[in-house]
Design a protein around this motif. Structure first.
Motif, short mmCIF file in Angstrom:
data_model
loop_
_atom_site.label_atom_id
_atom_site.label_comp_id
_atom_site.label_asym_id
_atom_site.label_seq_id
_atom_site.Cartn_x
_atom_site.Cartn_y
_atom_site.Cartn_z
N ILE A 38 11.22 -2.90 -9.67
CA ILE A 38 11.91 -3.56 -8.33
C ILE A 38 11.88 -2.89 -7.24
N VAL A 39 12.33 -1.51 -7.36
CA VAL A 39 12.60 -0.53 -6.44
C VAL A 39 10.97 -0.26 -5.68
N MET A 40 10.05 0.02 -6.61
CA MET A 40 8.64 0.48 -6.11
C MET A 40 7.98 -1.01 -5.34
N ASN A 41 8.18 -1.96 -6.04
CA ASN A 41 7.81 -3.25 -5.26
C ASN A 41 8.28 -3.22 -3.75
N HIS A 42 9.61 -2.97 -3.56
CA HIS A 42 10.25 -3.27 -2.37
C HIS A 42 9.65 -2.18 -1.48
N LEU A 43 9.67 -0.88 -1.78
CA LEU A 43 9.18 0.40 -0.88
C LEU A 43 7.76 0.29 -0.61
N THR A 44 6.78 -0.18 -1.67
CA THR A 44 5.58 -0.41 -1.28
C THR A 44 4.85 -1.52 -0.83
N SER A 45 5.88 -2.64 -0.67
CA SER A 45 5.30 -4.25 -0.43
C SER A 45 4.00 -4.08 0.54
N ASN A 46 4.19 -3.39 1.77
CA ASN A 46 3.47 -3.47 2.66
C ASN A 46 1.91 -2.76 2.50
N LEU A 47 1.96 -1.97 1.34
CA LEU A 47 1.02 -1.10 1.08
C LEU A 47 0.08 -1.70 -0.25
N GLN A 48 0.85 -2.48 -1.04
CA GLN A 48 0.15 -2.94 -2.47
C GLN A 48 -1.05 -4.08 -1.92
N ARG A 49 -2.10 -3.61 -3.04
CA ARG A 49 -3.36 -4.60 -2.77
C ARG A 49 -3.25 -5.15 -4.17
N ALA A 50 -3.99 -6.52 -4.07
CA ALA A 50 -4.04 -7.29 -5.12
C ALA A 50 -4.49 -6.31 -6.47
N PRO A 51 -4.17 -6.73 -7.68
CA PRO A 51 -4.87 -6.15 -8.97
C PRO A 51 -6.35 -6.61 -9.01
N PRO A 52 -7.10 -5.50 -9.52
CA PRO A 52 -6.91 -4.25 -10.07
C PRO A 52 -6.56 -3.12 -9.30
N TRP A 78 1.00 5.97 0.15
CA TRP A 78 2.07 5.86 -0.79
C TRP A 78 2.95 6.87 -0.86
N ARG A 79 2.62 8.08 -0.61
CA ARG A 79 3.46 9.32 -0.66
C ARG A 79 4.23 9.22 0.51
N GLU A 80 3.96 8.76 1.71
CA GLU A 80 4.73 8.69 2.95
C GLU A 80 5.74 7.67 2.58
N ALA A 81 5.34 6.44 2.24
CA ALA A 81 6.57 5.44 1.97
C ALA A 81 7.53 5.92 0.98
N LEU A 82 7.23 6.52 0.14
CA LEU A 82 7.95 7.06 -1.18
C LEU A 82 9.02 8.14 -0.59
N GLU A 83 8.38 9.26 -0.01
CA GLU A 83 8.99 10.17 0.29
C GLU A 83 10.39 9.98 1.68
N THR A 84 9.89 8.99 2.35
CA THR A 84 10.73 8.34 3.32
C THR A 84 12.01 7.77 2.80
N SER A 85 11.82 7.38 1.61
CA SER A 85 13.17 6.90 0.69
C SER A 85 13.82 7.84 -0.36
N GLY A 86 13.26 9.11 -0.39
CA GLY A 86 13.75 10.01 -1.30
C GLY A 86 13.19 10.13 -2.35
N LEU A 87 11.91 9.58 -2.76
CA LEU A 87 11.31 9.53 -3.94
C LEU A 87 9.95 10.57 -3.87
N ARG A 88 9.35 11.01 -4.76
CA ARG A 88 7.99 11.65 -4.43
C ARG A 88 7.05 11.43 -5.52
N ILE A 89 5.70 11.51 -5.35
CA ILE A 89 4.63 11.53 -6.21
C ILE A 89 4.56 12.87 -6.84
N SER A 90 4.67 12.91 -8.23
CA SER A 90 4.33 14.17 -9.15
C SER A 90 3.03 14.57 -8.88
N ARG A 91 2.73 15.69 -8.23
CA ARG A 91 1.40 16.15 -8.06
C ARG A 91 0.94 16.75 -9.51
#
Length: 110
Positions: A38-52, A78-91
């Motif tokens: 739910i959180v990821m869908n909201h934070l990245t809704s403008n970035l997500q492309r259709a599966p696959p 994706w990194r920018e979208a998540l980090e502006t909301s306090g989340l991060r991608i684990s490198r």
């Protein structure tokens, strides 16, 4: 999420005093993957492309691209979208996979 829940932390240094848990979900909760999605869908809704091309599964994200440079660009968005909301991608946990279905030898490194 939980009403009147308390816990203790056990470590090699000993066990902490009991304290109240006021936010979050219990480790292993069946709600964790749902809340993550739910959180990821909201934070990245403008970035997500259709599966696959983009897939959210439990607490993992799969981003697929036919071009390594495009993949880096998408990952950065994706990194920018998540980090502006306090989340991060684990490198440290990020994995890259290259599938050469075309037979063309592209020597790109990620």
């Amino acid at each position: 999420m939980y009403h009147q829940v308390s816990t203790k932390v056990r470590s090699p240094a000993g066990t902490s005093d009991e304290f109240d848990v006021k936010v979050g979900v219990h480790q292993g909760s069946a709600l964790s993957p749902l809340l993550f999605n739910i959180v990821m869908n909201h934070l990245t809704s403008n970035l997500q492309r259709a599966p696959p091309w983009d897939i959210l599964y439990a607490d993992d994200v799969v981003i697929i691209s036919e071009d390594v440079n495009n993949l880096q660009h998408i990952l950065e968005k994706w990194r920018e979208a998540l980090e502006t909301s306090g989340l991060r991608i684990s490198r440290e946990k990020t994995e890259y996979m290259h599938c050469n279905f075309s037979g063309v030898n592209n020597k790109h490194t990620v």
